[in-house]
Motif scaffolding. Structure first.
Motif, mmCIF file in Angstrom:
data_model
loop_
_atom_site.group_PDB
_atom_site.id
_atom_site.type_symbol
_atom_site.label_atom_id
_atom_site.label_comp_id
_atom_site.label_asym_id
_atom_site.label_seq_id
_atom_site.Cartn_x
_atom_site.Cartn_y
_atom_site.Cartn_z
ATOM 1 N N THR A 52 0.826 -1.201 0.000
ATOM 2 C CA THR A 52 0.000 0.000 0.000
ATOM 3 C C THR A 52 0.863 1.254 0.000
ATOM 4 O OG1 THR A 52 -1.717 -1.191 1.203
ATOM 5 C CG2 THR A 52 -1.852 1.215 1.222
ATOM 6 N N ALA A 53 1.873 1.279 0.857
ATOM 7 C CA ALA A 53 2.762 2.438 0.929
ATOM 8 C C ALA A 53 3.530 2.604 -0.379
ATOM 9 C CB ALA A 53 3.720 2.297 2.101
ATOM 10 N N LEU A 54 3.930 1.492 -0.977
ATOM 11 C CA LEU A 54 4.660 1.536 -2.247
ATOM 12 C C LEU A 54 3.804 2.178 -3.333
ATOM 13 C CD1 LEU A 54 7.163 0.711 -3.932
ATOM 14 C CD2 LEU A 54 6.040 -1.486 -4.295
ATOM 15 N N GLN A 55 2.527 1.832 -3.384
ATOM 16 C CA GLN A 55 1.636 2.417 -4.390
ATOM 17 C C GLN A 55 1.473 3.924 -4.172
ATOM 18 O OE1 GLN A 55 0.811 0.989 -7.141
ATOM 19 N NE2 GLN A 55 1.746 -0.889 -6.445
ATOM 20 N N ALA A 56 1.370 4.334 -2.905
ATOM 21 C CA ALA A 56 1.256 5.765 -2.608
ATOM 22 C C ALA A 56 2.545 6.490 -3.013
ATOM 23 C CB ALA A 56 0.958 5.975 -1.126
ATOM 24 N N PHE A 57 3.676 5.886 -2.733
ATOM 25 C CA PHE A 57 4.968 6.474 -3.093
ATOM 26 C C PHE A 57 5.098 6.577 -4.610
ATOM 27 C CE2 PHE A 57 9.782 6.035 -3.263
ATOM 28 C CZ PHE A 57 10.023 7.337 -2.861
ATOM 29 N N ARG A 58 4.645 5.542 -5.307
ATOM 30 C CA ARG A 58 4.674 5.565 -6.776
ATOM 31 C C ARG A 58 3.830 6.726 -7.310
ATOM 32 N NH1 ARG A 58 3.865 0.237 -8.548
ATOM 33 N NH2 ARG A 58 5.932 0.095 -9.439
ATOM 34 N N GLY A 59 2.655 6.913 -6.738
ATOM 35 C CA GLY A 59 1.800 8.030 -7.155
ATOM 36 C C GLY A 59 2.468 9.379 -6.905
ATOM 37 N N PHE A 60 3.131 9.497 -5.773
ATOM 38 C CA PHE A 60 3.857 10.726 -5.461
ATOM 39 C C PHE A 60 4.982 10.958 -6.472
ATOM 40 C CE2 PHE A 60 7.646 12.528 -3.403
ATOM 41 C CZ PHE A 60 7.178 13.813 -3.171
ATOM 42 N N LEU A 61 5.774 9.927 -6.735
ATOM 43 C CA LEU A 61 6.880 10.078 -7.685
ATOM 44 C C LEU A 61 6.362 10.416 -9.078
ATOM 45 C CD1 LEU A 61 9.221 7.152 -6.576
ATOM 46 C CD2 LEU A 61 9.543 9.603 -6.190
ATOM 47 N N ARG A 62 5.248 9.830 -9.452
ATOM 48 C CA ARG A 62 4.639 10.136 -10.758
ATOM 49 C C ARG A 62 4.267 11.617 -10.817
ATOM 50 N NH1 ARG A 62 0.436 6.441 -10.904
ATOM 51 N NH2 ARG A 62 1.993 4.893 -11.470
ATOM 52 N N SER A 63 3.732 12.141 -9.724
ATOM 53 C CA SER A 63 3.347 13.556 -9.703
ATOM 54 C C SER A 63 4.559 14.477 -9.776
ATOM 55 C CB SER A 63 2.523 13.876 -8.447
ATOM 56 O OG SER A 63 3.352 13.941 -7.295
ATOM 57 N N GLU A 64 5.721 13.977 -9.387
ATOM 58 C CA GLU A 64 6.959 14.761 -9.442
ATOM 59 C C GLU A 64 7.803 14.414 -10.673
ATOM 60 O OE1 GLU A 64 9.289 14.651 -5.859
ATOM 61 O OE2 GLU A 64 8.064 16.307 -5.123
ATOM 62 N N PHE A 65 7.279 13.591 -11.547
ATOM 63 C CA PHE A 65 7.981 13.167 -12.756
ATOM 64 C C PHE A 65 9.321 12.499 -12.439
ATOM 65 C CE2 PHE A 65 5.313 16.821 -13.760
ATOM 66 C CZ PHE A 65 4.468 16.248 -14.690
ATOM 67 N N SER A 66 9.340 11.686 -11.392
ATOM 68 C CA SER A 66 10.561 10.947 -11.058
ATOM 69 C C SER A 66 10.269 9.488 -10.738
ATOM 70 C CB SER A 66 11.292 11.623 -9.892
ATOM 71 O OG SER A 66 10.481 11.653 -8.745
ATOM 72 N N GLU A 67 9.232 8.974 -11.348
ATOM 73 C CA GLU A 67 8.834 7.586 -11.127
ATOM 74 C C GLU A 67 9.885 6.602 -11.645
ATOM 75 O OE1 GLU A 67 4.912 4.764 -11.935
ATOM 76 O OE2 GLU A 67 5.177 6.589 -13.090
ATOM 77 N N GLU A 68 10.739 7.057 -12.563
ATOM 78 C CA GLU A 68 11.756 6.173 -13.138
ATOM 79 C C GLU A 68 12.706 5.635 -12.068
ATOM 80 O OE1 GLU A 68 13.475 10.266 -13.196
ATOM 81 O OE2 GLU A 68 11.569 9.426 -13.848
ATOM 82 N N ASN A 69 12.948 6.412 -11.018
ATOM 83 C CA ASN A 69 13.837 5.932 -9.957
ATOM 84 C C ASN A 69 13.276 4.684 -9.288
ATOM 85 O OD1 ASN A 69 15.717 8.000 -10.330
ATOM 86 N ND2 ASN A 69 14.552 9.378 -9.022
ATOM 87 N N LEU A 70 12.012 4.728 -8.943
ATOM 88 C CA LEU A 70 11.374 3.571 -8.316
ATOM 89 C C LEU A 70 11.288 2.405 -9.297
ATOM 90 C CD1 LEU A 70 9.900 2.237 -5.946
ATOM 91 C CD2 LEU A 70 7.789 3.292 -6.794
ATOM 92 N N GLU A 71 10.922 2.693 -10.532
ATOM 93 C CA GLU A 71 10.805 1.628 -11.531
ATOM 94 C C GLU A 71 12.155 0.949 -11.752
ATOM 95 O OE1 GLU A 71 7.959 0.470 -12.560
ATOM 96 O OE2 GLU A 71 6.909 2.053 -11.490
#
Length: 161
Positions: A52-71
Protein backbone atom coordinates in the motif's frame (compact mmCIF):
# COMPACT_ATOMS: atom_id res chain seq x y z
CA UNK A 1 -31.36 14.48 33.09
CA UNK A 2 -34.32 14.43 30.72
CA UNK A 3 -37.73 13.29 32.00
CA UNK A 4 -37.84 10.15 29.87
CA UNK A 5 -34.62 8.73 31.30
CA UNK A 6 -35.55 9.47 34.90
CA UNK A 7 -38.49 7.11 34.62
CA UNK A 8 -36.28 4.16 33.67
CA UNK A 9 -35.13 1.76 36.36
CA UNK A 10 -31.59 2.43 37.60
CA UNK A 11 -30.40 -0.92 36.22
CA UNK A 12 -31.32 0.20 32.70
CA UNK A 13 -29.45 3.48 33.20
CA UNK A 14 -26.36 1.58 34.36
CA UNK A 15 -26.56 -0.73 31.36
CA UNK A 16 -26.92 2.27 29.01
CA UNK A 17 -23.83 3.91 30.54
CA UNK A 18 -21.89 0.66 30.13
CA UNK A 19 -22.98 0.36 26.49
CA UNK A 20 -21.93 3.96 25.82
CA UNK A 21 -18.46 3.25 27.23
CA UNK A 22 -18.11 0.09 25.14
CA UNK A 23 -19.31 1.80 21.95
CA UNK A 24 -16.96 4.74 22.42
CA UNK A 25 -14.10 2.28 22.99
CA UNK A 26 -14.96 0.46 19.74
CA UNK A 27 -15.05 3.73 17.81
CA UNK A 28 -11.66 4.70 19.24
CA UNK A 29 -10.03 1.40 18.33
CA UNK A 30 -11.42 1.03 14.80
CA UNK A 31 -8.53 1.47 12.30
CA UNK A 32 -10.29 4.19 10.30
CA UNK A 33 -10.64 6.27 13.46
CA UNK A 34 -7.12 5.78 14.78
CA UNK A 35 -5.28 8.04 12.36
CA UNK A 36 -2.99 9.33 15.09
CA UNK A 37 -1.87 5.74 15.80
CA UNK A 38 -1.12 4.89 12.18
CA UNK A 39 2.61 4.95 11.65
CA UNK A 40 4.13 6.39 8.54
CA UNK A 41 7.04 4.39 7.20
CA UNK A 42 10.15 5.47 9.09
CA UNK A 43 12.52 4.63 6.26
CA UNK A 44 12.45 3.92 2.57
CA UNK A 45 13.23 0.23 3.00
CA UNK A 46 10.11 -0.24 5.14
CA UNK A 47 8.03 1.60 2.55
CA UNK A 48 9.33 -0.54 -0.31
CA UNK A 49 8.25 -3.68 1.55
CA UNK A 50 4.67 -2.46 2.07
CA UNK A 51 2.40 -2.81 -0.96
CA UNK A 52 0.00 0.00 0.00
CA UNK A 53 2.76 2.44 0.93
CA UNK A 54 4.66 1.54 -2.25
CA UNK A 55 1.64 2.42 -4.39
CA UNK A 56 1.26 5.77 -2.61
CA UNK A 57 4.97 6.47 -3.09
CA UNK A 58 4.67 5.56 -6.78
CA UNK A 59 1.80 8.03 -7.15
CA UNK A 60 3.86 10.73 -5.46
CA UNK A 61 6.88 10.08 -7.69
CA UNK A 62 4.64 10.14 -10.76
CA UNK A 63 3.35 13.56 -9.70
CA UNK A 64 6.96 14.76 -9.44
CA UNK A 65 7.98 13.17 -12.76
CA UNK A 66 10.56 10.95 -11.06
CA UNK A 67 8.83 7.59 -11.13
CA UNK A 68 11.76 6.17 -13.14
CA UNK A 69 13.84 5.93 -9.96
CA UNK A 70 11.37 3.57 -8.32
CA UNK A 71 10.81 1.63 -11.53
CA UNK A 72 14.56 1.16 -11.92
CA UNK A 73 14.92 0.00 -8.32
CA UNK A 74 12.08 -2.50 -8.75
CA UNK A 75 13.50 -3.75 -12.06
CA UNK A 76 16.84 -4.36 -10.32
CA UNK A 77 15.10 -6.31 -7.56
CA UNK A 78 13.38 -8.45 -10.17
CA UNK A 79 16.66 -8.92 -12.04
CA UNK A 80 18.49 -10.04 -8.89
CA UNK A 81 16.10 -12.97 -8.33
CA UNK A 82 15.86 -13.95 -12.01
CA UNK A 83 17.32 -17.25 -13.18
CA UNK A 84 20.77 -16.86 -14.72
CA UNK A 85 19.35 -17.92 -18.09
CA UNK A 86 17.28 -14.72 -18.22
CA UNK A 87 19.87 -12.31 -16.80
CA UNK A 88 21.44 -11.24 -20.08
CA UNK A 89 18.06 -10.42 -21.62
CA UNK A 90 16.84 -8.60 -18.51
CA UNK A 91 20.13 -6.73 -18.13
CA UNK A 92 19.88 -5.47 -21.70
CA UNK A 93 16.29 -4.41 -21.07
CA UNK A 94 17.21 -2.52 -17.88
CA UNK A 95 20.14 -0.86 -19.64
CA UNK A 96 18.04 0.31 -22.58
CA UNK A 97 15.12 1.39 -20.39
CA UNK A 98 17.01 3.21 -17.60
CA UNK A 99 20.79 3.52 -18.13
CA UNK A 100 21.40 4.39 -21.77
CA UNK A 101 21.70 8.19 -22.24
CA UNK A 102 18.75 8.03 -24.68
CA UNK A 103 16.68 5.78 -22.37
CA UNK A 104 12.96 6.59 -22.10
CA UNK A 105 13.20 6.48 -18.28
CA UNK A 106 16.82 7.47 -17.79
CA UNK A 107 17.93 7.53 -14.15
CA UNK A 108 20.51 9.92 -12.75
CA UNK A 109 23.77 7.96 -12.50
CA UNK A 110 27.34 9.17 -12.55
CA UNK A 111 29.43 8.57 -15.70
CA UNK A 112 31.69 6.02 -14.01
CA UNK A 113 28.74 3.83 -13.01
CA UNK A 114 27.29 4.07 -16.53
CA UNK A 115 30.61 3.05 -18.09
CA UNK A 116 30.99 0.13 -15.70
CA UNK A 117 27.50 -1.09 -16.54
CA UNK A 118 28.10 -0.76 -20.28
CA UNK A 119 31.26 -2.86 -19.97
CA UNK A 120 29.43 -5.64 -18.10
CA UNK A 121 26.44 -5.97 -20.45
CA UNK A 122 28.11 -8.82 -22.39
CA UNK A 123 28.36 -11.02 -19.30
CA UNK A 124 26.03 -9.75 -16.55
CA UNK A 125 25.82 -11.47 -13.18
CA UNK A 126 23.36 -11.31 -10.27
CA UNK A 127 25.00 -8.21 -8.75
CA UNK A 128 25.59 -6.26 -11.99
CA UNK A 129 23.23 -3.43 -11.00
CA UNK A 130 23.97 -3.34 -7.27
CA UNK A 131 26.01 -0.11 -7.24
CA UNK A 132 23.58 1.70 -9.53
CA UNK A 133 20.59 0.44 -7.57
CA UNK A 134 22.15 1.55 -4.28
CA UNK A 135 22.83 4.99 -5.76
CA UNK A 136 19.21 5.40 -6.84
CA UNK A 137 18.01 4.07 -3.47
CA UNK A 138 20.15 6.70 -1.71
CA UNK A 139 18.82 9.40 -3.99
CA UNK A 140 15.22 8.43 -3.20
CA UNK A 141 15.94 8.06 0.53
CA UNK A 142 17.56 11.49 0.82
CA UNK A 143 15.43 13.41 -1.65
CA UNK A 144 12.07 11.93 -2.65
CA UNK A 145 11.17 10.00 0.51
CA UNK A 146 11.30 12.97 2.94
CA UNK A 147 9.13 15.02 0.55
CA UNK A 148 6.75 12.08 0.22
CA UNK A 149 6.32 11.97 4.01
CA UNK A 150 5.15 15.59 3.92
CA UNK A 151 2.91 15.12 0.87
CA UNK A 152 -0.82 14.67 0.49
CA UNK A 153 -0.09 11.27 -1.12
CA UNK A 154 1.27 10.05 2.19
CA UNK A 155 -1.61 11.57 4.15
CA UNK A 156 -4.14 9.94 1.82
CA UNK A 157 -2.43 6.56 2.22
CA UNK A 158 -2.62 6.92 5.99
CA UNK A 159 -6.32 7.81 5.82
CA UNK A 160 -6.99 4.80 3.59
CA UNK A 161 -5.29 2.54 6.12
Amino acid sequence: MCKGLSSLPSTCLEKAKGMRVKLSHLADTHPKHRLQDVKTPQDLETLLNNKTALQAFRGFLRSEFSEENLEFWLACEDYRVSPSTLQKTKAASIYSQFINPDAPQEVNLDAETRETLLSTMDSPCANTFDKAQQGIFSLMAKDSFPRFLRSHHCMEAIKAF
